[in-house]
Enzyme design. Structure first.
Site, PDB file in Angstrom:
ATOM      1  N   CYS A   1     -17.670 -14.726  10.907  1.00 47.98           N
ATOM      2  CA  CYS A   1     -18.961 -14.085  10.621  1.00 47.98           C
ATOM      3  C   CYS A   1     -18.780 -12.657  10.134  1.00 47.98           C
ATOM      4  O   CYS A   1     -19.547 -12.173   9.295  1.00 47.98           O
ATOM      5  CB  CYS A   1     -19.848 -14.116  11.857  1.00 47.98           C
ATOM      6  SG  CYS A   1     -19.158 -13.265  13.300  1.00 47.98           S
TER       7      CYS A   1
ATOM      8  N   HIS B   1     -21.563 -11.947  17.503  1.00 43.75           N
ATOM      9  CA  HIS B   1     -21.852 -12.470  16.167  1.00 43.75           C
ATOM     10  C   HIS B   1     -22.268 -11.318  15.269  1.00 43.75           C
ATOM     11  O   HIS B   1     -22.954 -10.390  15.708  1.00 43.75           O
ATOM     12  CB  HIS B   1     -22.971 -13.502  16.249  1.00 43.75           C
ATOM     13  CG  HIS B   1     -23.193 -14.285  15.000  1.00 43.75           C
ATOM     14  ND1 HIS B   1     -22.177 -14.831  14.258  1.00 43.75           N
ATOM     15  CD2 HIS B   1     -24.349 -14.621  14.344  1.00 43.75           C
ATOM     16  CE1 HIS B   1     -22.681 -15.481  13.221  1.00 43.75           C
ATOM     17  NE2 HIS B   1     -23.996 -15.360  13.251  1.00 43.75           N
TER      18      HIS B   1
ATOM     19  N   ASN C   1     -28.252 -14.715   8.165  1.00 42.00           N
ATOM     20  CA  ASN C   1     -27.162 -15.278   8.946  1.00 42.00           C
ATOM     21  C   ASN C   1     -26.099 -15.855   8.004  1.00 42.00           C
ATOM     22  O   ASN C   1     -26.252 -15.811   6.778  1.00 42.00           O
ATOM     23  CB  ASN C   1     -27.716 -16.364   9.884  1.00 42.00           C
ATOM     24  CG  ASN C   1     -26.868 -16.551  11.121  1.00 42.00           C
ATOM     25  OD1 ASN C   1     -25.717 -16.121  11.184  1.00 42.00           O
ATOM     26  ND2 ASN C   1     -27.422 -17.200  12.128  1.00 42.00           N
TER      27      ASN C   1
END
EC number: 3.4.22.35
Length: 308
Positions: free
Chosen positions: A115, A251, A271
């Site tokens: 991520c 994250h 995202n």
């Protein structure tokens, strides 16, 4: 007899729902055993969704929460109670900002804890387009393979990767160094753009984050994405979970704006779980809600960019 008929009817209805869900999300199962296992997981998640508002049977509905955490996060550290890091300059910011129009479509990290690479390329892409009027898609795989200050699919941090880009004299294009979702050997490619400086802010000020987004564009932010309610987030809703931690980051996502509607104030966040999750890969997060999920605890962005 009636109870048996009811049980069979419900079982059939559940399997029909599962097959429809699988078709919608292009799910293919290797064998009957995997099909039955994923069906059982789907039913568990269905019970969760029925008991929790603002959740839905989205693309991750056949994953256990443990599987989800192991494969779709990529930042794991705790923000201390006190920090000596720089604070954001708090200035009057517009009522709303939305940088989605300067961004590429949301990308998909797959089952790799990368991520940190996606939020890094996102802020670079956004800043280059904002300042220079050119939209590129930069290589996450180059960061996975070449950035030794981070850990590829085992996690990393955008403050490190932004420094790597500056010290490496830039980053190449995704088309020249495509994403594989596994760590490989570093390859040399032509770099196209670089950052001339970067900044990390950890003061926890949501007002400060508004100012950063308004003035600088998209910002890479850490958050706690480990709640089941986030895995099964329902698009269009403002995400809020009282059990979401404000100091445990796991994250990295990209804050591209903020605003409000009849349901409250929100952050607009991109995202890296593909366009099938959330609203084309984006979600809304509660704003001015005691740093929901730690949204203001760790902000990272380039202070300048240039083409090479």
């Amino acid at each position: 007899m009636f109870a048996l008929i009811l049980f069979v009817s419900l079982a059939c209805a559940n399997e029909v729902a599962f097959k429809q869900w699988a078709a919608t999300h292009n799910k293919v199962f290797a064998n009957r055993a995997e099909y039955l296992y994923r069906f059982a997981v789907f039913l568990d998640n269905k019970k969760f969704v029925e008991a929790n508002a603002n959740t839905e049977l989205n693309v991750f509905a056949d994953m256990t929460h443990e599987e989800f955490i192991q494969t779709h996060l990529g930042m794991t550290y705790e923000v201390p109670e006190t920090t000596s890091n720089v604070k954001a300059a708090v200035k009057a910011a517009p009522e709303s900002v939305d940088w989605r129009s300067i961004m590429n479509p949301a990308k998909d990290q797959g089952q790799c804890g990368s991520c940190w690479t996606f939020c890094t390329t996102a802020v670079l892409e956004g800043r280059v387009n904002k300042d220079l009027g050119k939209l590129y898609s930069f290589s996450e795989q180059q960061l996975v393979d070449c950035d030794a200050s981070d850990n590829g699919c085992e996690g990393g941090h955008p403050s490190n990767s932004l420094k790597f880009i500056q010290e490496n004299n830039g980053l190449g294009l995704e088309s020249d160094y495509p994403y594989k979702a596994v760590a490989g050997t570093c390859k040399k490619v032509k770099n196209v753009a670089t950052v001339t400086g970067s900044r990390r802010v950890t003061d926890g000020s949501e007002t400060g984050l508004q100012t950063i987004i308004a003035e600088n564009g998209p910002v890479a932010v850490g958050m706690d994405a480990s709640r089941p309610s986030f895995q099964l987030y329902k698009k269009g809703t403002i995400y809020s979970d009282t059990k979401c931690r404000s100091r445990m980051m796991n994250h990295c996502v990209t804050a591209v704006g903020y605003g409000s509607n009849s349901n409250g104030k929100y952050w607009i966040i991109r995202n890296s779980w593909g366009t099938s999750w959330g609203d084309a890969g984006y979600f809304l997060l509660a704003r001015d809600s005691n740093n929901m999920c730690g949204i203001g605890r760790d902000s990272n962005y380039p202070t300048g960019v240039k083409l090479i």
